[in-house]
Design a protein around this motif. Structure first.
Motif, PDB file in Angstrom:
ATOM      1  N   HIS A   1      36.813  42.167  40.501  1.00  0.00           N
ATOM      2  CA  HIS A   1      37.550  43.076  39.635  1.00  0.00           C
ATOM      3  C   HIS A   1      37.522  42.492  38.231  1.00  0.00           C
ATOM      4  CE1 HIS A   1      41.388  40.764  39.007  1.00  0.00           C
ATOM      5  NE2 HIS A   1      40.820  40.058  39.972  1.00  0.00           N
TER       6      HIS A   1
ATOM      7  N   ALA B   1      39.322  41.181  35.068  1.00  0.00           N
ATOM      8  CA  ALA B   1      40.593  40.568  34.696  1.00  0.00           C
ATOM      9  C   ALA B   1      40.480  40.098  33.247  1.00  0.00           C
ATOM     10  CB  ALA B   1      40.926  39.400  35.620  1.00  0.00           C
TER      11      ALA B   1
ATOM     12  N   GLU C   1      35.401  36.685  44.381  1.00  0.00           N
ATOM     13  CA  GLU C   1      35.593  35.663  45.411  1.00  0.00           C
ATOM     14  C   GLU C   1      34.923  36.120  46.695  1.00  0.00           C
ATOM     15  OE1 GLU C   1      39.142  32.783  47.193  1.00  0.00           O
ATOM     16  OE2 GLU C   1      39.598  34.434  45.813  1.00  0.00           O
TER      17      GLU C   1
ATOM     18  N   ARG D   1      34.392  30.999  44.352  1.00  0.00           N
ATOM     19  CA  ARG D   1      34.827  31.941  43.326  1.00  0.00           C
ATOM     20  C   ARG D   1      33.845  31.923  42.161  1.00  0.00           C
ATOM     21  NH1 ARG D   1      41.207  30.106  43.450  1.00  0.00           N
ATOM     22  NH2 ARG D   1      41.782  31.296  45.323  1.00  0.00           N
TER      23      ARG D   1
ATOM     24  N   ARG E   1      45.435  40.190  50.655  1.00  0.00           N
ATOM     25  CA  ARG E   1      46.056  41.312  49.947  1.00  0.00           C
ATOM     26  C   ARG E   1      46.008  41.132  48.430  1.00  0.00           C
ATOM     27  NH1 ARG E   1      51.862  42.119  52.545  1.00  0.00           N
ATOM     28  NH2 ARG E   1      51.841  43.825  51.007  1.00  0.00           N
ATOM     29  N   SER E   2      45.794  39.927  47.982  1.00  0.00           N
ATOM     30  CA  SER E   2      45.771  39.671  46.535  1.00  0.00           C
ATOM     31  C   SER E   2      44.353  39.740  45.990  1.00  0.00           C
ATOM     32  CB  SER E   2      46.383  38.300  46.241  1.00  0.00           C
ATOM     33  OG  SER E   2      45.606  37.275  46.843  1.00  0.00           O
ATOM     34  N   ARG E   3      44.258  39.792  44.670  1.00  0.00           N
ATOM     35  CA  ARG E   3      42.956  39.818  44.003  1.00  0.00           C
ATOM     36  C   ARG E   3      42.531  38.413  43.610  1.00  0.00           C
ATOM     37  NH1 ARG E   3      42.545  44.894  39.786  1.00  0.00           N
ATOM     38  NH2 ARG E   3      42.517  46.575  41.355  1.00  0.00           N
ATOM     39  N   PRO E   4      41.238  38.201  43.414  1.00  0.00           N
ATOM     40  CA  PRO E   4      40.799  36.882  42.932  1.00  0.00           C
ATOM     41  C   PRO E   4      41.459  36.547  41.600  1.00  0.00           C
ATOM     42  CG  PRO E   4      38.928  38.171  43.706  1.00  0.00           C
ATOM     43  CD  PRO E   4      40.110  39.093  43.703  1.00  0.00           C
TER      44      PRO E   4
ATOM     45  N   ARG F   1      29.437  42.968  43.577  1.00  0.00           N
ATOM     46  CA  ARG F   1      29.810  43.810  44.712  1.00  0.00           C
ATOM     47  C   ARG F   1      28.636  44.054  45.644  1.00  0.00           C
ATOM     48  NH1 ARG F   1      33.848  48.217  41.696  1.00  0.00           N
ATOM     49  NH2 ARG F   1      35.661  46.810  41.601  1.00  0.00           N
TER      50      ARG F   1
ATOM     51  N   ARG G   1      34.418  40.168  46.541  1.00  0.00           N
ATOM     52  CA  ARG G   1      35.583  40.936  46.110  1.00  0.00           C
ATOM     53  C   ARG G   1      35.738  40.692  44.617  1.00  0.00           C
ATOM     54  NH1 ARG G   1      40.723  39.479  49.458  1.00  0.00           N
ATOM     55  NH2 ARG G   1      41.518  41.150  48.113  1.00  0.00           N
TER      56      ARG G   1
END
Length: 622
Positions: free
Chosen positions: A231, A233, A240, A553, A187-190, A224, A229
């Motif tokens: 995004h 930041a 990741e 990662r 549920r969390s982001r890298p 992607r 996954r």
């Protein structure tokens, strides 16, 4: 007042001496500690009586007791209750952490496999009761010890069940928190990029004229496309991949639990029975019909599937030539079965490894043999026995041994009730007269011969002791042999249709031309086998995922420089060391470099900090 003033003056002189460096003089001028320390106030009560007063009470002196998990036990009942609760909770948590650790789980798994060794080497009551009894008679010293340790029933013993249950609880305690943690990771982001990417194991950098936004956009699309996954930041793209590694690990442990539950369920509710059926006879699935029956501890008679079947025909063919001569080519049992009391009869052919499935029960074909038909008459010619008698094979060529027993209906020439017994030896393919052997030469029914030895008297069936229906106890003094004209035991070798006459008009035994075949069936009900198979397949899939999938990662940072050029940094970190991570970083560099090529006039990128490399994710911290 004068004492206090003198002490202060002494302190000043000692301090002055210490300041001048004369340590010996400073120590000599310092007042004694006993003189400077104030006297402790005398407590109230009997303590002012000294040692004499301390002997007036025998009550224990309450003191603070340190605890194993912090804090001390305060005096009084409240302090004891608080301390006891804290210690109980602390020890329970410690025990739970130890039980759910991977080290203890592996230890329990090793103990479980170690405990299965005596179950394989020592005969067990549930599967070989006769061998257990023979072991007791042969080992009078070890047998009582084995009984105390439960080695004759290992899989139902207390210690094996304890290991099994602890392993089960350990796996559950290990899986639940890891599943919750893994759900949170999904549920969390890298996480964002670390400050110094140059310290990571896989690293690349260059300078480009493209803007930071263009670089990050190109990196985001490339990552992607590779199913990361990703995004943005801050000034970097965080990505990741490889979550299925942990999913495979969890799947493996969950599959182990499924297998443990399935095996336990199957052992508790299983049934396994054997039945020998001659052609033309039938069987109903009730306890009284079985020759041998074993069941789990929670089995109930109502759990048996209500069915019945008749053995119509057994067919066996064998290889007649070549190096595999005598090898079975076909074993088939044609049966008519019906479900329930009024079910419709259905024809089915049962083959080896192709059982008949009726509800939750499976009927396996496990053995085969011959049953020569014999007719026994008394001295007046009255038939006292006419049936096909099963013979147990002794070798691959169906050399068989058995016994013919007449329990009721026979009377000797004087009219006295008596029992008859005949030791029987049957060969489907006789070697021929004068060949010197009674062993069969081929398993098919080519030249059948039945050899008999006759006895009369008491067979011992009324004694209440169990006996083997396929053997005759010729050493029993109550059983006397028939004698021939020379005084030897009456014996005869009969072809189909021939008759052996008993001496003194005692009757006869005829080997009829009808030689039937019998089949041995095993009826098994073991719930949980489908779940056990699913657990095994799931364990293999999870193990493959945890071994071959690497979690890693990747970060791509793009920041503007003082000269207007953009500095691009790409770095990767794997959970474990792998040669594929640098290759993957190289492929990503090529994709991003196509959008943001390096400036030809740019200064060379700084070298990574080789002295302090960052450890890979999951490495042990010191």
């Amino acid at each position: 007042m004068s004492k206090t003033t003198s002490d202060a003056t002494a302190d000043e002189r000692a301090a002055a001496a210490a300041a001048s460096g004369d340590e010996e003089r400073a120590a000599a001028l310092a007042p004694d500690a006993d003189e400077r320390a104030p006297a402790a106030p005398a407590p109230d009560g009997d303590d002012d009586l000294g040692a004499a007063g301390s002997q007036l009470s025998t009550a224990p002196v309450e003191t603070a007791v340190p605890g194993s998990f912090g804090g001390v036990r305060a005096p009084g009942l409240t302090g004891w209750l608080a301390w006891t609760g804290r210690e109980t909770v602390g020890w329970a948590r410690w025990f739970w952490r130890q039980l759910t650790s991977m080290r203890v789980a592996l230890l329990l798994l090793f103990l479980l496999s170690l405990g299965a060794i005596p179950g394989s080497l020592i005969p067990q009551n549930g599967t070989a009761a006769l061998k257990v009894e023979a072991f007791r008679q042969a080992h009078t010293t070890l047998a009582p010890l084995y009984d105390e340790l439960g080695l004759f029933h290992v899989y139902s013993s207390v210690w094996f069940s304890a290991i099994y249950i602890l392993l089960f609880v350990s796996l559950i305690g290990c899986i639940v928190p890891r599943t919750w943690q893994f759900t949170g990771q999904l549920r969390s982001r890298p996480p964002g990029a670390p400050k110094r990417l140059s310290r990571l194991p896989a690293y690349a950098t260059w300078r480009t004229a493209a803007s930071p936004e263009e670089v990050r956009e190109a990196a985001l699309k490339a990552l992607r496309r590779r199913r990361f996954r990703a995004h943005v930041a801050g000034d970097a793209v965080a990505a990741e991949k490889g979550y299925l590694r942990e999913a495979g690990n969890l799947l493996f442990h969950i599959a182990l639990i499924v297998m443990l539950v399935a095996f336990a369920w199957g052992q508790l509710f299983k049934t396994e029975g054997d039945k020998l059926i001659v052609e033309g006879d039938g069987f109903a699935n009730t306890l009284t019909q079985y020759d041998d029956f074993k069941s789990g501890n929670l089995f109930d008679d109502d759990d048996l599937v209500p069915f019945s079947f008749d053995l119509k025909k057994f067919t066996a063919t064998y290889e007649r030539n070549g190096p595999n001569k005598g090898t079975a080519r076909t074993f088939e049992a044609a049966v008519d079965y019906s479900l329930g009391a009024d079910g419709k009869a259905t024809r089915k052919v049962i083959r080896v490894n192709h059982p008949l499935e009726i509800g939750d029960a499976k009927v396996y074909l496990v053995s085969h043999g011959y049953a020569p038909t014999v007719t026994v008459r008394d001295g007046k010619g009255r038939v006292v026995l006419h049936q096909a008698v099963p013979m147990l094979p002794l070798d691959a060529d169906e050399t068989s041994q058995g016994a013919i027993k007449v329990f009721d209906g026979y009377r000797d020439p004087q009219g006295k009730e008596e029992q008859l017994g005949f030791s029987a030896f049957f060969v489907p393919t006789f070697a021929g007269a004068g060949k010197g052997t009674m062993f069969s030469q081929f398993p098919a029914l080519d030249f059948p011969v039945l050899a008999l030895g006759g006895y009369h008297g008491d067979l011992g069936v009324d004694s209440g002791l169990p006996q083997n229906v396929y053997q005759l106890d010729t050493k029993d003094p109550a059983l006397k042999p028939f004698k021939d004209a020379r005084g030897d035991i009456l014996k005869a070798r009969l072809l189909p249709g021939e008759t052996m006459k008993l001496p003194n008009g005692a009757g006869s035994v005829t080997f009829d031309k009808d030689v039937k075949e019998w089949a041995g069936f095993q009826v098994v009900q073991q719930p949980g086998t489908d779940w056990a198979l699913a657990g095994a397949l799931g364990a293999l899939a999870g193990l493959a995922g945890s071994l071959f999938i690497q979690r890693r990662r990747v970060w791509v940072r793009a920041v503007p420089g003082a000269d207007g050029a953009t500095t691009v940094e790409i770095a990767g970190l794997g959970r474990s060391e792998s040669a594929k991570l640098p290759e993957e970083i190289g492929d990503l560099v090529s994709l991003v470099h196509d959008t943001a090529p390096a400036r030809q006039d740019a200064d060379p990128a700084p070298e990574p900090d080789a002295d302090t490399p960052a450890p890979s994710e999951g490495a042990e911290k010191k």
